[in-house]
Enzyme design. Structure first.
Site, PDB file in Angstrom:
ATOM      1  N   HIS A 181      58.596   3.178  55.659  1.00 17.81           N
ATOM      2  CA  HIS A 181      59.947   3.481  56.126  1.00 17.81           C
ATOM      3  C   HIS A 181      60.859   3.950  54.854  1.00 17.81           C
ATOM      4  CE1 HIS A 181      64.073   3.473  57.781  1.00 17.81           C
ATOM      5  NE2 HIS A 181      64.268   2.599  56.524  1.00 17.81           N
TER       6      HIS A 181
ATOM      7  N   ASP B  56      63.295   5.187  62.890  1.00 25.39           N
ATOM      8  CA  ASP B  56      62.787   6.781  62.411  1.00 25.39           C
ATOM      9  C   ASP B  56      61.995   7.431  63.668  1.00 25.39           C
ATOM     10  OD1 ASP B  56      63.352   6.049  59.753  1.00 25.39           O
ATOM     11  OD2 ASP B  56      61.611   4.594  60.001  1.00 25.39           O
TER      12      ASP B  56
HETATM   13  P1  NAI Z   1      74.774  -5.368  54.673  1.00 29.50           P
HETATM   14  O1  NAI Z   1      75.155  -5.595  53.293  1.00 29.50           O
HETATM   15  O2  NAI Z   1      76.012  -5.188  55.520  1.00 29.50           O
HETATM   16  O3  NAI Z   1      74.420  -7.069  55.143  1.00 29.50           O
HETATM   17  C1  NAI Z   1      73.601  -7.670  54.424  1.00 29.50           C
HETATM   18  C2  NAI Z   1      73.803  -9.129  54.782  1.00 29.50           C
HETATM   19  O4  NAI Z   1      72.831  -9.966  54.333  1.00 29.50           O
HETATM   20  C3  NAI Z   1      74.926  -9.711  53.844  1.00 29.50           C
HETATM   21  O5  NAI Z   1      75.882 -10.200  54.499  1.00 29.50           O
HETATM   22  C4  NAI Z   1      74.404 -10.571  52.841  1.00 29.50           C
HETATM   23  O6  NAI Z   1      75.216 -11.647  52.516  1.00 29.50           O
HETATM   24  C5  NAI Z   1      73.141 -11.010  53.592  1.00 29.50           C
HETATM   25  N1  NAI Z   1      72.022 -11.557  52.699  1.00 29.50           N
HETATM   26  C6  NAI Z   1      71.559 -11.179  51.391  1.00 29.50           C
HETATM   27  N2  NAI Z   1      70.717 -11.941  51.016  1.00 29.50           N
HETATM   28  C7  NAI Z   1      70.272 -12.713  51.969  1.00 29.50           C
HETATM   29  C8  NAI Z   1      69.412 -13.817  51.984  1.00 29.50           C
HETATM   30  N3  NAI Z   1      68.699 -14.155  51.056  1.00 29.50           N
HETATM   31  N4  NAI Z   1      69.408 -14.584  53.228  1.00 29.50           N
HETATM   32  C9  NAI Z   1      70.382 -14.451  54.061  1.00 29.50           C
HETATM   33  N5  NAI Z   1      71.219 -13.366  54.196  1.00 29.50           N
HETATM   34  C10 NAI Z   1      70.997 -12.637  53.109  1.00 29.50           C
HETATM   35  O7  NAI Z   1      73.633  -4.603  54.984  1.00 29.50           O
HETATM   36  P2  NAI Z   1      73.237  -3.857  56.504  1.00 29.50           P
HETATM   37  O8  NAI Z   1      73.953  -2.718  56.560  1.00 29.50           O
HETATM   38  O9  NAI Z   1      73.409  -4.969  57.442  1.00 29.50           O
HETATM   39  O10 NAI Z   1      71.657  -3.626  56.146  1.00 29.50           O
HETATM   40  C11 NAI Z   1      70.900  -4.598  55.852  1.00 29.50           C
HETATM   41  C12 NAI Z   1      69.424  -3.989  55.319  1.00 29.50           C
HETATM   42  O11 NAI Z   1      68.689  -3.335  56.503  1.00 29.50           O
HETATM   43  C13 NAI Z   1      69.526  -3.444  54.215  1.00 29.50           C
HETATM   44  O12 NAI Z   1      68.176  -3.693  53.234  1.00 29.50           O
HETATM   45  C14 NAI Z   1      69.108  -1.907  54.643  1.00 29.50           C
HETATM   46  O13 NAI Z   1      68.867  -1.207  53.688  1.00 29.50           O
HETATM   47  C15 NAI Z   1      68.238  -2.141  55.797  1.00 29.50           C
HETATM   48  N6  NAI Z   1      68.134  -0.992  56.894  1.00 29.50           N
HETATM   49  C16 NAI Z   1      66.694  -0.826  57.294  1.00 29.50           C
HETATM   50  C17 NAI Z   1      66.692   0.251  58.249  1.00 29.50           C
HETATM   51  C18 NAI Z   1      65.424   0.402  58.715  1.00 29.50           C
HETATM   52  O14 NAI Z   1      65.230   1.377  59.456  1.00 29.50           O
HETATM   53  N7  NAI Z   1      64.324  -0.306  58.306  1.00 29.50           N
HETATM   54  C19 NAI Z   1      67.874   0.966  58.630  1.00 29.50           C
HETATM   55  C20 NAI Z   1      69.138   0.465  58.266  1.00 29.50           C
HETATM   56  C21 NAI Z   1      69.320  -0.334  57.410  1.00 29.50           C
END
Ligand code: NAI
Length: 328
Positions: A187, A159
């Site tokens: 966030h 952000d």
């Molecule tokens: P994604 O769905 O591509 O990948 C998430 C991965 O986490 C998957 O491979 C899944 O198997 C794994 N996973 C789920 N539960 C797990 C656990 N208990 N232990 C280990 N691995 C686990 O999602 P992406 O795009 O990589 O995003 C990840 C997170 O980041 C989402 O929650 C998203 O909302 C968040 N995010 C936060 C931002 C911020 O600015 N704070 C910005 C963009 C995304």
């Protein structure tokens, strides 16, 4: 030769993981002279894809990368971790109530916090990226009573970077001319990007912009809703920019802010600026020698006060909801 730093990344097989791991391994997280060992934590369904990513990491022959291990057990994944990037989370799906979202994420971040408490290195630093990031960080922190609370942080750097970029576009300034921008609060869509103390090439940013309507009706919503705009355009959520922000967050935490500048981090409140103690809220911080401090003494005008309070109120509600669920 230096002992490698152990970096645990959860959600390693996800899209942020894919954009993040190669930059950690090439020295962008901690420094170009710091060897790292990667510990990838996934759920069983993600193990095979994580192994594929590990094969590609091998294929880069990164000079600083001294090992890659992959786990589906948090107790092993956080063993000896010096830095933990908690990226994997349970996303909100259509029709999901906030209570369901918080409890699903409690099921992830509570055991991960407990595993960090039991197995991480004494100097562990934690960044939570997985949403709802601030409250997930609070859940993990509560499950790790032996780790100093301030080691649990949540990411608002994306952000922060988005706000700098929007301000640069509006004013024709270079991004490097913009200092002292602040993201306050959660966030989420209630976050407040504050330009009133920001500087553009040494001049007050709010005065340079001189357009409160633009701030209220364009700048703030553009920054706060940028995630949705990316999904709309790309058909997938922000990944490379989120990974870049995670790199920036930890790099700044470890290596310090530049003189005269600050950054934004979601951190446990000490009560500064009327933010209730204990909730994990974004603040302006300076960092030095691996520690951060909230910038004190900023004058908060009415425009800012109302917006900070609204975002903080949302964080308090989230805290109360996870408390009721028995997650704190
Ligand atoms: P994604 O769905 O591509 O990948 C998430 C991965 O986490 C998957 O491979 C899944 O198997 C794994 N996973 C789920 N539960 C797990 C656990 N208990 N232990 C280990 N691995 C686990 O999602 P992406 O795009 O990589 O995003 C990840 C997170 O980041 C989402 O929650 C998203 O909302 C968040 N995010 C936060 C931002 C911020 O600015 N704070 C910005 C963009 C995304």
């Amino acid at each position: 030769t230096r002992t490698p730093v152990n970096v645990t990344v959860t959600g390693a097989a996800g899209q942020i993981g894919y954009a993040l791991l190669f930059r950690i391994a090439s020295g962008h997280l901690l420094g170009a002279d710091v060897p790292v060992k990667l510990r990838l934590l996934e759920i069983p369904q993600g193990m095979k894809a994580a192994e594929g990513t590990a094969m590609e990491l091998d294929d880069c022959a990164f000079p600083l990368l001294k090992g890659i291990d992959i786990f589906d057990d948090p107790n092993k994944g956080f063993e000896g971790a010096n830095v933990a990037l908690l990226v994997g989370a349970r996303p909100r799906t259509a029709g999901m109530e906030r209570g369901d979202l918080l409890s699903a994420n409690g099921g992830i971040f509570k055991p991960q916090g407990a595993a960090i408490n039991a197995h991480a290195a004494d100097d562990i630093k934690v960044l939570v990226v997985g949403n709802p990031a601030n409250t997930n960080a609070l859940i993990a922190q509560a499950a790790a009573p032996d780790v100093p609370a301030e080691r649990f942080t949540a990411m608002t750097r994306l952000d922060h970077n988005r706000a700098i970029s929007q301000l640069a576009k509006k004013t024709g300034a270079d991004v490097t001319d913009i200092k002292r921008l602040t993201i306050w609060g959660n966030h989420s869509a209630t976050q407040y990007p504050d330009v009133f103390h920001a500087e553009i090439a040494g001049k007050n940013a709010a005065e340079v912009v001189n357009d409160e309507l633009w701030l209220a009706d364009t700048f703030i919503p553009t920054v706060a809703k940028r995630g949705a705009a990316i999904i709309d355009a790309r058909g997938a959520s922000s990944a490379a920019s989120a990974a870049n922000a995670a790199i920036d967050h930890v790099h700044t935490w470890v290596n310090g802010t530049a003189a005269g500048d600050w950054t934004s981090m979601g951190i446990p409140s000490d009560g500064s600026y009327g933010v209730p103690e204990g909730i994990i809220s974004s603040f302006p911080v300076t960092t030095k020698d691996g520690k951060y401090e909230i910038v004190q003494g900023l004058d908060i005008n009415e425009f800012s006060r109302a917006r900070i309070d609204a975002s903080v109120a949302e964080l308090v509600e989230e805290r109360d909801a996870v408390r009721e669920l028995g997650l704190l």
